[in-house]
Design an enzyme around this catalytic site. Structure first.
Site, PDB file in Angstrom:
ATOM      1  N   LEU A 135      35.890  48.038  45.057  1.00 38.05           N
ATOM      2  CA  LEU A 135      35.987  46.626  44.696  1.00 38.05           C
ATOM      3  C   LEU A 135      37.186  46.376  43.812  1.00 38.05           C
ATOM      4  O   LEU A 135      37.735  45.284  43.771  1.00 38.05           O
ATOM      5  CB  LEU A 135      34.732  46.186  43.942  1.00 38.05           C
ATOM      6  CG  LEU A 135      33.419  46.203  44.729  1.00 38.05           C
ATOM      7  CD1 LEU A 135      32.248  45.999  43.806  1.00 38.05           C
ATOM      8  CD2 LEU A 135      33.441  45.131  45.806  1.00 38.05           C
ATOM      9  N   GLY A 136      37.584  47.384  43.056  1.00 38.26           N
ATOM     10  CA  GLY A 136      38.706  47.192  42.148  1.00 38.26           C
ATOM     11  C   GLY A 136      38.745  48.293  41.125  1.00 38.26           C
ATOM     12  O   GLY A 136      38.027  49.293  41.238  1.00 38.26           O
ATOM     13  N   GLY A 171      38.434  49.119  37.177  1.00 32.60           N
ATOM     14  CA  GLY A 171      38.013  48.627  35.872  1.00 32.60           C
ATOM     15  C   GLY A 171      38.810  49.301  34.777  1.00 32.60           C
ATOM     16  O   GLY A 171      39.755  50.022  35.041  1.00 32.60           O
ATOM     17  N   GLY A 172      38.406  49.044  33.558  1.00 29.58           N
ATOM     18  CA  GLY A 172      39.132  49.594  32.430  1.00 29.58           C
ATOM     19  C   GLY A 172      39.205  51.107  32.443  1.00 29.58           C
ATOM     20  O   GLY A 172      40.214  51.685  32.081  1.00 29.58           O
ATOM     21  N   PHE A 173      38.164  51.762  32.905  1.00 24.50           N
ATOM     22  CA  PHE A 173      38.219  53.214  32.849  1.00 24.50           C
ATOM     23  C   PHE A 173      37.983  53.894  34.181  1.00 24.50           C
ATOM     24  O   PHE A 173      37.695  55.074  34.244  1.00 24.50           O
ATOM     25  CB  PHE A 173      37.278  53.763  31.780  1.00 24.50           C
ATOM     26  CG  PHE A 173      35.848  53.277  31.891  1.00 24.50           C
ATOM     27  CD1 PHE A 173      35.346  52.390  30.969  1.00 24.50           C
ATOM     28  CD2 PHE A 173      35.034  53.731  32.897  1.00 24.50           C
ATOM     29  CE1 PHE A 173      34.039  51.952  31.064  1.00 24.50           C
ATOM     30  CE2 PHE A 173      33.725  53.295  32.997  1.00 24.50           C
ATOM     31  CZ  PHE A 173      33.230  52.401  32.077  1.00 24.50           C
ATOM     32  N   GLY A 174      38.135  53.194  35.248  1.00 27.47           N
ATOM     33  CA  GLY A 174      38.001  53.837  36.551  1.00 27.47           C
ATOM     34  C   GLY A 174      37.667  52.836  37.629  1.00 27.47           C
ATOM     35  O   GLY A 174      37.511  51.648  37.367  1.00 27.47           O
ATOM     36  N   PRO A 175      37.566  53.322  38.854  1.00 26.11           N
ATOM     37  CA  PRO A 175      37.326  52.422  39.973  1.00 26.11           C
ATOM     38  C   PRO A 175      35.881  51.899  40.026  1.00 26.11           C
ATOM     39  O   PRO A 175      34.981  52.521  39.471  1.00 26.11           O
ATOM     40  CB  PRO A 175      37.613  53.299  41.191  1.00 26.11           C
ATOM     41  CG  PRO A 175      37.416  54.687  40.727  1.00 26.11           C
ATOM     42  CD  PRO A 175      37.729  54.711  39.260  1.00 26.11           C
ATOM     43  N   LYS A 223      30.327  51.707  38.815  1.00 22.15           N
ATOM     44  CA  LYS A 223      31.508  51.877  37.985  1.00 22.15           C
ATOM     45  C   LYS A 223      31.626  53.362  37.719  1.00 22.15           C
ATOM     46  O   LYS A 223      30.721  53.962  37.161  1.00 22.15           O
ATOM     47  CB  LYS A 223      31.234  51.148  36.682  1.00 22.15           C
ATOM     48  CG  LYS A 223      32.421  50.601  35.980  1.00 22.15           C
ATOM     49  CD  LYS A 223      31.854  49.765  34.849  1.00 22.15           C
ATOM     50  CE  LYS A 223      32.891  49.073  34.045  1.00 22.15           C
ATOM     51  NZ  LYS A 223      32.290  48.312  32.962  1.00 22.15           N
ATOM     52  N   ASP A 272      35.565  41.390  24.176  1.00 23.67           N
ATOM     53  CA  ASP A 272      36.542  41.315  25.266  1.00 23.67           C
ATOM     54  C   ASP A 272      36.111  40.297  26.314  1.00 23.67           C
ATOM     55  O   ASP A 272      36.133  40.550  27.498  1.00 23.67           O
ATOM     56  CB  ASP A 272      36.721  42.699  25.896  1.00 23.67           C
ATOM     57  CG  ASP A 272      38.025  42.782  26.700  1.00 23.67           C
ATOM     58  OD1 ASP A 272      38.122  43.657  27.567  1.00 23.67           O
ATOM     59  OD2 ASP A 272      38.923  41.964  26.468  1.00 23.67           O
TER      60      ASP A 272
END
Ligand SMILES: *[C@@H]1O[C@H](CO)[C@@H](O)[C@H](O)[C@H]1NC(C)=O
Ligand SMILES: *[C@@H]1O[C@H](CO)[C@@H](O)[C@H](O)[C@H]1NC(C)=O
Ligand SMILES: *[C@@H]1O[C@H](CO)[C@@H](O)[C@H](O)[C@H]1NC(C)=O
Length: 820
Positions: free
Chosen positions: A511-512, A514-518, A533, A630
């Site tokens: 899907l994309g 993220g801050g620390f991984g796919p 995640k 955040d």
């Protein structure tokens, strides 16, 4: 079978002689046959060579594969174009010292065409642990001295230490060609190799058409390449001289098996084997996003693709000083025509350059380079040649060395967040100065339209809330009760189940990032859709955030917070499993020119109200006091009914008891959404979230990004702009008339006013979330906002340089940024 024994004997002999560099050998009087399980293993039993039939094919091929990895991955094929149709194949070394493959009738169907030592028995074929099949003199003490090696004749795999590129002395060009299909190793349509027109670069082709390109090598990395290191010890390396041009990589002393493959569908990937989980993990993929498509944005266009994360912008923009050649088609997302100069170059006097930072450099096939020139000489050279369109350093080391000049049209540029060399694009000087004025003219009416929308949203919000008030309150109470009842122990998922649900974390399920991984989409066996995640095994950076997120969110339950279903911690893999949100993240819709049209006023209103309720729950109504830290559009997900769910609690901070404010030395968050006192001082409280919420409200109503709204550094940001219009009583200028016409303006005015109250410079002047919710659900008179905590970060220096005190005094006056 007798051969096998013989070979084993030689194995021992050679082992002593060559000390494990290579081993099993075929010498002149030995053979490998296809009549049983006759294979040759490399000394360390990493690779194995023998006969095989690929996929559903019945044909027989001689190939090399990983000995201990199943299903079998064939990394090299000898007779890829001349298969055997039965099991009569025999591999042997002939009398002139070449390796030959013959069929049952004794005729040669494939030959290495090498010449070894003639007339004696010293020529042998050996399979090394690198996967390289070599023909060499058995008595030669130098194991790197070959008559022939399979590494010079790649098929679809590039293995560690194997070179891709040119060897001019041997007259060799090594490049990969895909298999025709998984059943047929014959050369397919796709090719991947170095193109040395201009500065050398790696290019993937479908027939003769370029389909993807890896930016030039700057001696540390490839420009524009998003590459997830499979292993700390992954070492790329290159040569560029009169004798050779090559790239290669190695993983010295690493237990991780790594390979680069060009699939029969034309996808180039670097994969690493996870032995515990028995899967190949992808570290690099030539189709990871739409911007990897060659020249998607045409000439002078830049692709911004996955910058915004999952389902991001996916849009092209013209370089500075350039405009769409065909504006109509460009707007429709048909970018292939590209962009053209607004003003022709004046050739010398009137031209200037725009710096493009963090970009993937343009296609270098139309470039020249010189390793001894510096950047200033490079600039002069480009200015002095009218067809030069850009320049840059070529080597990133020592602050940048060498010179590359581009001529004619620039193709395949992408904007990405990453390190690498900047490059400088030529444009007419007149476009540099006229640009700012132009921007302002366009933006003023746009802003106005948006304010109008905002106001509309609020009125609806208020009305809706009067109806929903009872319901909303019970919701909050209900979830508190739930929390008390079940002291949530987080369910643990089996790795195998998650791997199956996400089709082995396949790219199509991604899907994309993220801050620390796919993040992957998955479907459990019972049909439930999940979002996974995945924290990369090697990443230590995300570990704290991961743990934090688990501990924070496991205890929370609210209809406006994303729901964590469980986690998976196995063999150093860590994953969080969430409910899948079919409508992705708010930013993907809000900032997309087409999709945003589907976000009508009641929806926007509902989203704002939902986020407010979620935040209120975090701040006050859950058992803990939680500061998200955040909050931004990309951290708001939308469920199937477009209800907002706050996500990403990686940076959230939990407070206990009476604590209300804290200080941190590590400022985390996102520029534009960070309150001034947090960005500059590291002080955060619930009021920092209120600030972010205020920014978010303005974004939701206007549909414009806080950070991106104004391009010139002299222009104000969204906050100061909205505030100026509010002060001047021209709020209606902020709104899009199309979206607003059917709506009550006063709702939107109220929304903006609440948003502006939330972004007050001083935390104590900002309302609490409970006050925000109550303002939204009533029609009482609102307090007047003061000048917002608007700021422009001009450089990252302001992060380390505590400007705190001077900042909060009114040292930044809006007129400094004003549109006039
Ligand atoms: C060996 O030479 C033959 C005849 O020239 C050619 O068809 C074949 O492709 C060559 N084999 C290799 C591995 O280069
Ligand atoms: C590179 O530039 C230097 C300095 O301008 C020049 O002396 C040299 O000949 C150039 N080298 C090549 C290969 O063009
Ligand atoms: C500009 O550079 C190109 C490519 O090196 C060269 O062919 C052309 O002659 C140059 N033009 C001038 C005016 O120097």
């Amino acid at each position: 079978m007798a051969n096998t024994k013989l070979i084993l004997f030689f194995f021992a002999f050679c082992f002593i002689l060559l000390r494990s560099t290579a081993v099993d050998i075929i010498s002149v009087d030995q053979k490998v046959t296809d009549d049983g399980n006759d294979t040759i293993d490399s000394s360390g039993e990493v690779f194995q060579m023998g006969f095989f039939s690929p996929g559903r094919s019945k044909n027989r091929y001689l190939g090399i594969w990983y000995m201990k990895i199943l299903p079998r991955v064939v990394v090299w094929v000898a007779n890829r174009e001349t298969p055997l149709t039965d099991t009569s194949g025999v591999l042997s070394v002939n009398s002139i010292g070449s390796l030959v493959l013959s069929d049952g009738t004794g005729s040669v169907i494939w030959s290495a065409n090498s010449t070894g030592s003639v007339g004696d028995n010293t020529t042998v074929a050996q399979l090394y642990d690198t996967g390289n099949l070599v023909i060499r003199n058995r008595n030669d003490g130098d194991p790197t001295n070959f008559f022939w090696q399979s590494f010079d004749h790649p098929v679809d795999h590039l293995l560690p230490t194997q070179k891709i590129g040119f060897d001019f002395k041997k007259g060799l060009e090594r490049y990969l060609t895909s298999w025709k299909s998984p059943d047929d190793p014959a050369p397919g349509n796709f090719r991947f190799g170095i193109n040395n027109n201009g500065y050398p670069q790696l290019i993937g082709y479908n027939h003769s058409n370029v389909i993807f390109r890896i930016g030039p090598w700057d001696n540390v990395e490839f420009s524009g390449l998003r590459f997830f290191q499979p292993d700390q010890s992954f070492i790329p390396d290159s040569a560029l001289n009169k004798e050779e041009i090559y790239y290669r990589y190695s993983v010295p002393n690493s237990p991780v098996v790594v390979r680069l493959v060009l699939s029969s569908e034309g996808v180039s990937q670097i994969l690493s084997w996870n032995d515990k989980q028995k899967i190949w993990a992808s570290n690099l993929n030539s189709q990871q996003d739409i911007c990897e498509r060659y020249a998607l944005c045409g000439a002078y266009g830049s692709c911004e693709g996955s910058k915004a994360g999952a389902g991001g912008d996916r849009e092209c923009s013209c370089l500075k000083g350039y405009e769409p050649k065909d504006p109509k088609n460009w707007k429709l997302g048909n970018w292939s025509e590209g962009c053209v100069r607004k003003t022709p170059f004046s050739c010398g006097k009137g031209d200037t350059f725009f710096q493009f930072i963090h970009g993937k450099m343009p296609d270098t096939r139309n470039s020249t380079y010189n390793t001894s020139m510096d950047l200033q000489q490079c600039k002069t050279a480009c200015l002095n040649n009218c067809s030069c369109t850009a320049y840059s350093n070529i080597d990133v080391r020592q602050g940048g060395m060498g010179c590359m000049l581009w001529f004619n049209d620039l193709y395949d540029i992408r904007d990405y967040d990453g390190p690498g060399l900047p490059f400088f694009v030529k444009a007419a000087a007149s476009d540099a100065s006229s640009r700012t004025k132009r921007t302002v003219k366009v933006i003023v009416p746009l802003v106005a339209v948006m304010v109008a929308i905002l106001l509309g949203v609020f009125l609806k919000c208020v009305r809706r809330n009067r109806l929903l008030r009872k319901k909303g309150i019970t919701d909050v109470k209900g979830s508190v009760r739930d929390n008390k009842r079940e002291e949530l122990d987080l369910p643990m998922f089996d790795f195998v189940i998650i791997a199956r649900a996400t089709m082995n974390f396949s790219l199509s399920n991604k899907l994309g990032e993220g801050g620390f991984g796919p993040v992957y989409k998955g479907t459990l066996e019972d049909g439930q859709e999940i979002a996974v995640k995945r924290l990369s095994k090697q990443s230590t950076q995300g570990l704290d955030e991961f743990k934090n997120e688990v501990s924070v969110i496991a205890k929370l339950q609210h209809r406006n917070l994303v729901r964590l279903l469980g986690c998976c911690i196995e063999e150093g893999e860590m994953m969080l499993i969430y409910e899948y949100m079919p409508n992705k993240s708010l930013d993907a819709i809000l900032f997309d020119p087409e999709l945003s049209k589907t976000l009508d006023w009641p929806m926007r209103q509902n989203i704002i109200c939902g986020i407010a309720r979620g935040l209120l729950y975090l701040h006050q109504d859950s058992r803990l006091r939680i500061i998200h830290r955040d909050l931004k559009a990309s951290n708001v997900l939308l469920d199937h009914e477009m209800n907002p769910r706050i996500s990403d609690f990686g940076m959230a901070k939990t407070f206990t008891g009476s604590e209300t404010q804290a200080n941190t030395t590590r400022v985390v968050g996102t520029f534009g959404y960070m309150s001034p006192e947090y960005a500059l001082d590291g002080t955060f409280s619930v009021k920092s979230d209120v600030y972010s919420f205020g920014v978010l409200v303005l974004e939701i109503v206007t549909g414009k990004k806080m950070g991106r709204y104004y391009h010139s550094e002299y222009s104000p940001n969204l906050l100061s702009y909205a505030w100026t219009l509010y002060e001047e009583g021209k709020l209606s200028e902020l709104f899009d008339s199309k979206t607003l016409e059917s709506h009550d303006k006063s709702e939107a005015f109220r929304a903006i006013q609440i948003g502006l109250l939330c972004v007050n410079t001083y935390p104590e002047d900002r309302p609490s979330m409970s006050y925000v919710v109550s303002m939204m659900t009533s029609e009482s008179e609102l307090p007047r906002p003061t000048r917002p905590g608007a700021y422009n970060f001009k450089s990252s220096d302001s992060m380390t340089d505590p400007l705190t005190k001077t900042w909060t005094t009114n040292s930044i006056s809006l007129s400094d940024f004003g549109p006039r």
